[in-house]
Design a protein around this motif. Structure first.
Motif, PDB file in Angstrom:
ATOM      1  N   LEU A  76      29.267  36.462  28.132  1.00 43.55           N
ATOM      2  CA  LEU A  76      29.773  37.091  26.912  1.00 43.55           C
ATOM      3  C   LEU A  76      28.802  38.158  26.434  1.00 43.55           C
ATOM      4  N   GLY A  77      29.179  39.412  26.595  1.00 40.62           N
ATOM      5  CA  GLY A  77      28.342  40.537  26.192  1.00 40.62           C
ATOM      6  C   GLY A  77      27.559  41.114  27.349  1.00 40.62           C
ATOM      7  N   LEU A  78      27.220  42.384  27.223  1.00 38.17           N
ATOM      8  CA  LEU A  78      26.454  43.065  28.277  1.00 38.17           C
ATOM      9  C   LEU A  78      25.122  42.405  28.540  1.00 38.17           C
ATOM     10  N   VAL A  79      24.426  41.981  27.472  1.00 35.62           N
ATOM     11  CA  VAL A  79      23.102  41.377  27.659  1.00 35.62           C
ATOM     12  C   VAL A  79      23.190  40.033  28.371  1.00 35.62           C
ATOM     13  N   ALA A  80      24.367  39.412  28.383  1.00 34.07           N
ATOM     14  CA  ALA A  80      24.564  38.145  29.083  1.00 34.07           C
ATOM     15  C   ALA A  80      25.005  38.351  30.524  1.00 34.07           C
ATOM     16  N   GLY A  81      25.153  39.620  30.922  1.00 33.34           N
ATOM     17  CA  GLY A  81      25.502  39.913  32.302  1.00 33.34           C
ATOM     18  C   GLY A  81      26.961  40.229  32.547  1.00 33.34           C
ATOM     19  N   ALA A  82      27.755  40.395  31.498  1.00 29.04           N
ATOM     20  CA  ALA A  82      29.165  40.721  31.683  1.00 29.04           C
ATOM     21  C   ALA A  82      29.299  42.133  32.237  1.00 29.04           C
ATOM     22  N   GLY A  83      29.943  42.256  33.388  1.00 28.91           N
ATOM     23  CA  GLY A  83      30.184  43.569  33.979  1.00 28.91           C
ATOM     24  C   GLY A  83      31.203  44.354  33.171  1.00 28.91           C
ATOM     25  N   ILE A  84      32.182  43.661  32.634  1.00 26.72           N
ATOM     26  CA  ILE A  84      33.179  44.254  31.743  1.00 26.72           C
ATOM     27  C   ILE A  84      33.174  43.391  30.486  1.00 26.72           C
ATOM     28  N   ALA A  85      32.345  43.763  29.540  1.00 26.36           N
ATOM     29  CA  ALA A  85      32.113  42.943  28.354  1.00 26.36           C
ATOM     30  C   ALA A  85      33.248  43.012  27.342  1.00 26.36           C
ATOM     31  N   ALA A  86      34.059  44.043  27.381  1.00 25.59           N
ATOM     32  CA  ALA A  86      35.090  44.226  26.363  1.00 25.59           C
ATOM     33  C   ALA A  86      36.317  43.347  26.581  1.00 25.59           C
ATOM     34  N   HIS A  87      36.461  42.759  27.772  1.00 24.90           N
ATOM     35  CA  HIS A  87      37.628  41.913  28.046  1.00 24.90           C
ATOM     36  C   HIS A  87      37.147  40.581  28.616  1.00 24.90           C
ATOM     37  N   LEU A  88      37.326  39.540  27.854  1.00 28.66           N
ATOM     38  CA  LEU A  88      36.921  38.194  28.231  1.00 28.66           C
ATOM     39  C   LEU A  88      37.482  37.805  29.603  1.00 28.66           C
ATOM     40  N   HIS A  89      36.674  37.149  30.398  1.00 27.92           N
ATOM     41  CA  HIS A  89      37.128  36.595  31.672  1.00 27.92           C
ATOM     42  C   HIS A  89      36.210  35.448  32.068  1.00 27.92           C
ATOM     43  N   GLN A  90      36.831  34.377  32.567  1.00 30.86           N
ATOM     44  CA  GLN A  90      36.097  33.196  33.017  1.00 30.86           C
ATOM     45  C   GLN A  90      35.993  33.222  34.544  1.00 30.86           C
ATOM     46  N   HIS A  91      34.808  32.973  35.054  1.00 28.14           N
ATOM     47  CA  HIS A  91      34.567  32.957  36.498  1.00 28.14           C
ATOM     48  C   HIS A  91      34.717  31.549  37.059  1.00 28.14           C
ATOM     49  N   ILE A  92      35.335  31.464  38.238  1.00 25.42           N
ATOM     50  CA  ILE A  92      35.321  30.248  39.055  1.00 25.42           C
ATOM     51  C   ILE A  92      34.775  30.698  40.410  1.00 25.42           C
TER      52      ILE A  92
END
Length: 177
Positions: free
Chosen positions: A124-140
């Motif tokens: 969640l957020g760029l500083v947390a490593g989100a490549g696309i921070a503006a659109h929530l996505h959950q990784h599996i």
């Protein structure tokens, strides 16, 4: 030692070329801003055919799609259709469906790939490593015993044993009803 063409000074290394990664490195197809109209791929993907967008399954408020730049084969993303950046912005129905899709995605990944484990999470957020921070996505991310090796550490290269369109087909067929 045979000289390798186009690599500069011969050094004896074998090379695995991954030219598809250059788009990720250069930031191609990344949103130009935080809005849905700023080129958000997670807003655009569901507008097209499943095979073209690598969509594995669609729900009412969320969908499952393969990660275009996977950590491992079968790396799924669970995305809300609605353009929200944070988990706390989901309404109750979206949060429940995201959780249910995550469960179903884990089942599909295990059935389809034989994964022995998985990493599940959100950045969640760029500083947390989100490549696309503006659109929530959950990784599996499917995992297997010994799936980490020297390639990412030494060669900065990930070896993918299956084409994304083939992985999409396997996971779509393995999705629980």
């Amino acid at each position: 030692m045979e000289e390798q063409q186009g690599v500069g000074t011969p050094d004896g290394f074998q090379r695995l070329w991954t030219p598809h990664r250059m788009a990720y490195i250069k930031g191609e197809n990344k949103p130009t801003g935080p809005g849905a109209a700023d080129g958000c791929p997670f807003c655009e993907i569901p507008k097209g055919p499943d095979e073209e967008g690598l969509v594995v399954r669609r729900g009412e408020g969320v969908y499952a799609v393969l990660n275009l730049y996977p950590y491992n084969s079968g790396h799924l993303l669970i995305c809300p259709y609605r353009h929200v950046a944070d988990y706390t912005e989901l309404d109750d129905a979206e949060a429940l469906e995201l959780a249910k899709f995550t469960q179903a995605g884990l089942i599909a990944v295990r059935r389809g790939t034989g994964a022995q484990g998985a990493n599940v999470g959100m950045n969640l957020g760029l500083v947390a490593g989100a490549g696309i921070a503006a659109h929530l996505h959950q990784h599996i991310v499917p995992r297997w015993g010994g799936d980490t090796n020297f390639m990412p550490v030494v060669g900065h290269t990930k070896v993918m044993p299956q084409l994304l369109r083939d992985t999409r087909k396997v996971l779509a067929e393995s999705w629980p009803e």
